[in-house]
Design an enzyme around this catalytic site. Structure first.
Site, PDB file in Angstrom:
ATOM      1  N   LYS A   1       0.316  -0.957   0.040  1.00  0.00           N
ATOM      2  CA  LYS A   1       0.223   0.191   0.174  1.00  0.00           C
ATOM      3  C   LYS A   1       1.164   1.266  -0.433  1.00  0.00           C
ATOM      4  O   LYS A   1       0.561   2.391  -0.362  1.00  0.00           O
ATOM      5  CB  LYS A   1      -1.071   0.347   1.013  1.00  0.00           C
ATOM      6  CG  LYS A   1      -2.200  -1.305   1.317  1.00  0.00           C
ATOM      7  CD  LYS A   1      -2.731  -1.788  -0.140  1.00  0.00           C
ATOM      8  CE  LYS A   1      -3.554  -2.428   0.025  1.00  0.00           C
ATOM      9  NZ  LYS A   1      -2.708  -3.967  -0.291  1.00  0.00           N
TER      10      LYS A   1
ATOM     11  N   TYR B   1      -3.371 -12.376   2.687  1.00  0.00           N
ATOM     12  CA  TYR B   1      -2.831 -12.197   1.240  1.00  0.00           C
ATOM     13  C   TYR B   1      -1.266 -13.164   0.894  1.00  0.00           C
ATOM     14  O   TYR B   1      -1.556 -14.060   0.026  1.00  0.00           O
ATOM     15  CB  TYR B   1      -2.488 -10.938   1.146  1.00  0.00           C
ATOM     16  CG  TYR B   1      -3.522  -9.624   1.450  1.00  0.00           C
ATOM     17  CD1 TYR B   1      -4.835  -9.694   0.609  1.00  0.00           C
ATOM     18  CD2 TYR B   1      -3.612  -9.504   2.960  1.00  0.00           C
ATOM     19  CE1 TYR B   1      -5.658  -8.508   1.045  1.00  0.00           C
ATOM     20  CE2 TYR B   1      -4.799  -8.554   2.931  1.00  0.00           C
ATOM     21  CZ  TYR B   1      -5.942  -7.858   1.854  1.00  0.00           C
ATOM     22  OH  TYR B   1      -7.067  -7.238   2.317  1.00  0.00           O
TER      23      TYR B   1
ATOM     24  N   TYR C   1     -11.896 -14.456   2.627  1.00  0.00           N
ATOM     25  CA  TYR C   1     -11.380 -13.746   3.067  1.00  0.00           C
ATOM     26  C   TYR C   1     -10.800 -13.369   4.938  1.00  0.00           C
ATOM     27  O   TYR C   1     -11.430 -13.997   5.551  1.00  0.00           O
ATOM     28  CB  TYR C   1     -11.881 -12.504   2.558  1.00  0.00           C
ATOM     29  CG  TYR C   1     -10.887 -10.994   3.285  1.00  0.00           C
ATOM     30  CD1 TYR C   1      -9.928 -10.382   2.294  1.00  0.00           C
ATOM     31  CD2 TYR C   1     -10.635 -10.423   4.766  1.00  0.00           C
ATOM     32  CE1 TYR C   1      -9.313  -9.441   2.259  1.00  0.00           C
ATOM     33  CE2 TYR C   1     -10.293  -9.598   4.184  1.00  0.00           C
ATOM     34  CZ  TYR C   1      -9.186  -9.234   3.856  1.00  0.00           C
ATOM     35  OH  TYR C   1      -8.091  -7.775   4.697  1.00  0.00           O
TER      36      TYR C   1
HETATM   37  C1  LIG Z   1      -4.151  -5.286   0.147  1.00  0.00           C
HETATM   38  C2  LIG Z   1      -3.100  -6.321   0.174  1.00  0.00           C
HETATM   39  C3  LIG Z   1      -2.976  -7.288  -0.835  1.00  0.00           C
HETATM   40  C4  LIG Z   1      -3.401  -7.143  -2.286  1.00  0.00           C
HETATM   41  O1  LIG Z   1      -3.234  -5.569  -2.994  1.00  0.00           O
HETATM   42  P1  LIG Z   1      -4.813  -5.148  -3.845  1.00  0.00           P
HETATM   43  O2  LIG Z   1      -4.044  -3.944  -4.771  1.00  0.00           O
HETATM   44  O3  LIG Z   1      -5.653  -4.704  -2.532  1.00  0.00           O
HETATM   45  O4  LIG Z   1      -4.781  -6.513  -4.824  1.00  0.00           O
HETATM   46  C5  LIG Z   1      -1.758  -7.661  -1.453  1.00  0.00           C
HETATM   47  N1  LIG Z   1      -0.848  -8.520   0.091  1.00  0.00           N
HETATM   48  C6  LIG Z   1      -0.505  -7.660   1.230  1.00  0.00           C
HETATM   49  C7  LIG Z   1       0.039  -7.663   2.672  1.00  0.00           C
HETATM   50  C8  LIG Z   1      -1.728  -6.433   1.007  1.00  0.00           C
HETATM   51  O5  LIG Z   1      -2.396  -5.971   2.280  1.00  0.00           O
END
Ligand SMILES: *Cc1c(COP(=O)(O)O)cnc(C)c1O
Length: 347
Positions: free
Chosen positions: A59, A299, A273
């Site tokens: 991010k 993720y 999720y």
């Molecule tokens: C937000 C996030 C993702 C996914 O990215 P997007 O742009 O939301 O698809 C992947 N890995 C981590 C650790 C994240 O925080």
């Protein structure tokens, strides 16, 4: 891919305001012990867990563009939303702190977990440490509407709020990953590496959409694959494609987005999720114990589970170099300590 395309893309990106929040370029490193164990292509890791801001993550790249837009619009307060253990919320709280802005975070309870670590530790601890105001909403709440309502309320009390969508995923935030595609291509060229495939976890879609648009802009033939963490394949791919098209339009270079360049494999989501899976736990342990790397339960751990499984299934056969984009998230491990049953502790 030619150097001139990277240069043109840099010029196109330079028209957008950007604040410096992270450490770039992030390292690109081989994972030789993992590659040897799996016996497939040589595996590499692009270390976007090392972006530096509040323990790092993907991010940060998006926020460099989003926060610059907020500054340009005269905002004094940032509003965003995410799941309880949102890495996006944590990095946004840190970015707001660095820029001297207030930050309001709305957290949606998507898992229903009552584990005190899940509710208060990990990213939630860090959100509050950065000085953000955190408030919770039940699962299924219309979070965009909640943010609009909060923005109205703040405006009435004389503030100038700026709303960042969940995951920072809009055409402004996705520019961060347009730029990451260029960064990775230049980095690989410098060390004479030909990248065949790039794999990463995909959620709110800004990361993959930015990469799709960026790789198209530099005419790269890298095979990009997102591993889904929430939505089913068709929905995920539609979301990524839609945002990639909008991002390319925003970039304004006339790049066409090929629908076939958008690939998501959503077979590793498990129960939903943010719900731990056995594959995620095994993959996260394996990487911690073979490469000394920390991944996350929501993720990157599920992304890795996908990568490892697909290597075994021969998905990458004929390819030599596969890069896993490490999108960060290890702070969430502290919210999921109960999921990891770890031997080796004697008192
Ligand atoms: C937000 C996030 C993702 C996914 O990215 P997007 O742009 O939301 O698809 C992947 N890995 C981590 C650790 C994240 O925080």
């Amino acid at each position: 891919m030619a150097a001139s395309h990277c240069k043109e893309l840099s010029i196109a990106l330079a028209q957008f305001p950007r604040v410096s929040l992270g450490h770039f370029p992030t390292p690109l490193e081989p994972m030789d012990r993992l590659s040897e164990i799996l016996g497939g292509p040589r595996l590499w890791v692009k270390r976007d867990d090392c972006t530096g801001l509040s323990s790092g993550g993907n991010k940060t790249r998006k926020l460099e563009y989003l926060m610059a837009d907020a500054v340009q619009k005269g905002a004094d307060t940032i509003i965003t939303q995410g799941a309880t253990q949102s890495n996006h919320a944590r990095q946004t709280a840190a970015a707001a702190a660095k820029l001297g802005m207030a930050c309001h975070i709305l957290l949606e309870d998507r898992t229903g977990s009552n584990d005190p670590n899940y509710i208060m530790n990990g990213n939630v601890l860090l959100d509050r440490l950065h000085g953000a105001t955190v408030s919770k909403r039940p699962g299924g709440t219309d979070m965009n509407q909640e943010m609009v309502a909060l923005a109205d309320q703040l405006r009435q009390s004389g503030k100038t709020p700026y709303v960042i969508p969940g995951g920072g995923s809009n055409p402004i935030g996705a520019l961060g990953y347009v730029n990451a595609a260029r960064e990775l291509a230049e980095q690989a060229a410098r060390i004479g590496l030909k990248i065949d495939a790039l794999v990463h976890a995909t959620g709110s879609s800004g990361t993959q959409a930015g990469l799709v648009a960026g790789l198209a802009a530099i005419q790269s033939d890298i095979h990009l694959l997102g591993i889904g963490v929430r939505a089913p394949q068709e929905k995920q791919e539609d979301m990524v494609f839609d945002l990639a098209v909008k991002t390319a339009e925003h970039l304004g270079t006339g790049v066409e987005i090929d629908r076939d360049a958008v690939r998501a494999n959503c077979a590793y989501v498990g129960g939903g999720y943010g719900i731990a899976t056995d594959g995620m736990i095994a993959a996260t342990k394996l990487l911690a114990q073979t490469e000394g790397l920390l991944f996350d339960p929501v993720y990157s751990g599920k992304g890795l589970d996908g990568l490892i499984d697909l290597v075994g299934k021969g998905y990458f056969d004929g390819m030599e170099n596969v890069v896993f984009l490490h999108t960060g998230g290890s702070a969430a491990l502290f919210g999921y300590s109960e999921s990891f049953e770890l031997p080796g502790y004697t008192s």
